[in-house]
Enzyme design. Structure first.
Site, mmCIF file in Angstrom:
data_model
loop_
_atom_site.group_PDB
_atom_site.id
_atom_site.type_symbol
_atom_site.label_atom_id
_atom_site.label_comp_id
_atom_site.label_asym_id
_atom_site.label_seq_id
_atom_site.Cartn_x
_atom_site.Cartn_y
_atom_site.Cartn_z
ATOM 1 N N ARG A 1 30.470 -5.551 18.272
ATOM 2 C CA ARG A 1 29.187 -5.944 17.707
ATOM 3 C C ARG A 1 29.423 -6.763 16.446
ATOM 4 O O ARG A 1 30.360 -6.514 15.680
ATOM 5 C CB ARG A 1 28.343 -4.703 17.365
ATOM 6 C CG ARG A 1 27.728 -4.020 18.577
ATOM 7 C CD ARG A 1 26.618 -4.877 19.166
ATOM 8 N NE ARG A 1 25.912 -4.233 20.257
ATOM 9 C CZ ARG A 1 26.204 -4.408 21.534
ATOM 10 N NH1 ARG A 1 27.239 -5.173 21.869
ATOM 11 N NH2 ARG A 1 25.489 -3.835 22.482
ATOM 12 N N HIS B 1 28.844 -14.570 22.355
ATOM 13 C CA HIS B 1 28.454 -13.230 22.813
ATOM 14 C C HIS B 1 28.405 -13.176 24.342
ATOM 15 O O HIS B 1 27.387 -12.799 24.943
ATOM 16 C CB HIS B 1 27.101 -12.839 22.223
ATOM 17 C CG HIS B 1 26.910 -11.339 22.174
ATOM 18 N ND1 HIS B 1 26.201 -10.721 21.178
ATOM 19 C CD2 HIS B 1 27.333 -10.339 22.999
ATOM 20 C CE1 HIS B 1 26.184 -9.417 21.387
ATOM 21 N NE2 HIS B 1 26.870 -9.158 22.491
#
Length: 313
Positions: free
Chosen positions: A228, A276
Site C-alpha cells: 500500500r 498500482h
C-alpha cells in the site's frame, strides 16, 4: 435478499456483470433504495461512500473487492458486521508474477543493461547466483507465502517478517519488533506486502531503510513495495537513493494516486514506477469466490478470511 455493489474510483459495470453471472438468482443493485433499505443483506465494496452502510438494518456481511480492506475500515461509520477479504488463486498469482518480475529485473541488472542498450555499450556485468541473494518478504500472509514459494523455486534464499510468528518451510522467519532489525539486516532485496494499518502506516521510513543490509552481492539493497502507498515515506526513499543507502526501488503504490506528474519518482533513474497494477482484481476470476461465500453463509456456514478490525487486516 439483495446484494449492494458500491464502487468508487472505477466503472462498476464489469463487476456487476461478473457478479450476476456468478450468482444469477441474486438481486444486485448499485445503490440502496434509501438509507435504511431492508432488502440489502450483503455489500460488495471498493471505497464505498462514508456512512453508506451505517443504517442498513439487515446487512449481514461486507466483502472487499481487493486483497486490502483499509478502504473499507476508513469509514468511521461502518456497522458492526463481519468484513471479509478476497483470498483467491488468481489474485495471489498476479501478485507473485509482479514480485518475481521485479526481483528478477533487479537481480539480473535490468536497469544497467537498459542504460547500456541506449548507449550501445557491449559490457558484461558481474552476476551473482540466486542462491547468494536473500529476498526478504515483509508481510507474510497468503500473498507473501505464494511469492516466497515462486522465488524459492528459482533458488533464492528467503526471509519473512510478520507481526507474529508464521513458520514456513525453506524460509527464515522473523517476527515482531525484536525480529525486524535482524530481518532487514539479512535482506538483499526487500519486498513489502504489508496491509495498511495504524501500526504499519509510514513504516518504510528513513529508520527502516537505514537498517537494510548495505553490503549486498548486488552492490546495495533494493526495495520493492507492492503493498500500500500509505506504508511508505516517499521523501525518505528518495533521500536513501541519493545517499546510496538504497540502490534501486520498484514502486507500484503511492501515498497519492494517481502519482502526481510533479513527483520526482517518475524521472528518478533508479526507480521503476507502475500504476498500482501488481495484483489488479479481475471481476471474472474473483466474483465467483464472493458469491460462493455468500451462498455458503446462507446455508449456515461460517465466513472465511474475516478481518480483525482491531488489527486492521
Amino acid at each position: 435478499m439483495t446484494i449492494l455493489l458500491s464502487v468508487t474510483g472505477f466503472d462498476p459495470m464489469r463487476w456487476l456483470a461478473a457478479l450476476q453471472k456468478a450468482g444469477s438468482q441474486r438481486a444486485i443493485v448499485l445503490e440502496p433504495k434509501d438509507a435504511t433499505d431492508p432488502s440489502i443483506e450483503y455489500a460488495v465494496v471498493w471505497k464505498q461512500p462514508p456512512g453508506l452502510l451505517e443504517n442498513l438494518p439487515n446487512l449481514k456481511a461486507i466483502f472487499s473487492l481487493g486483497a486490502g480492506v483499509d478502504h473499507i475500515l476508513a469509514d468511521k461509520r461502518l456497522p458492526d458486521v463481519p468484513v471479509a477479504r478476497i483470498v483467491a488463486e488468481d489474485l495471489s498469482g498476479r501478485m507473485s508474477e509482479y514480485v518475481v518480475w521485479r526481483v528478477l529485473d533487479h537481480f539480473r541488472r535490468g536497469r544497467a543493461y537498459r542504460t547500456q542498450q541506449a548507449q550501445k555499450i557491449w559490457h558484461e556485468r558481474m552476476q551473482p547466483a540466486a542462491r547468494e541473494i536473500t529476498v526478504g518478504i515483509m508481510g507474510f500472509g497468503e500473498l507473501g507465502r505464494d511469492a516466497a514459494d515462486k522465488l524459492k523455486a528459482l533458488g533464492f534464499r528467503l526471509a519473512g517478517w510478520g507481526r507474529s510468528p508464521k513458520p514456513a518451510e525453506g524460509v527464515e522467519m522473523f517476527a515482531g519488533e525484536d525480529g525486524l532489525g535482524p530481518f532487514l539486516a539479512a535482506s538483499d532485496i526487500l519486498v513489502v506486502l504489508l496491509p495498511l494499518t495504524e501500526a504499519t502506516r509510514g513504516i518504510i521510513d528513513a529508520k527502516l531503510l537505514s537498517r537494510l543490509k548495505r553490503d549486498t552481492p548486488l552492490g546495495g539493497p533494493v526495495l520493492i513495495n507492492a503493498g500500500r502507498g500509505g506504508l511508505q515515506n516517499e521523501a525518505a526513499i528518495l533521500d536513501a537513493l541519493e545517499q546510496d543507502r538504497l540502490m534501486e526501488a520498484s514502486l507500484d503504490v503511492f501515498t497519492v494516486e494517481p502519482l502526481p506528474a510533479t513527483s520526482p519518482l517518475w524521472t528518478h533513474p533508479r526507480v521503476f514506477v507502475t500504476p498500482h497494477v501488481a495484483a489488479s482484481s479481475d471481476p471474472d476470476a474473483l466474483a465467483p469466490t464472493i458469491m460462493q461465500q455468500i451462498a455458503a453463509h446462507e446455508r449456515g456456514e461460517k465466513l472465511r478470511h474475516l478481518v480483525d478490525r482491531a488489527a486492521g487486516y
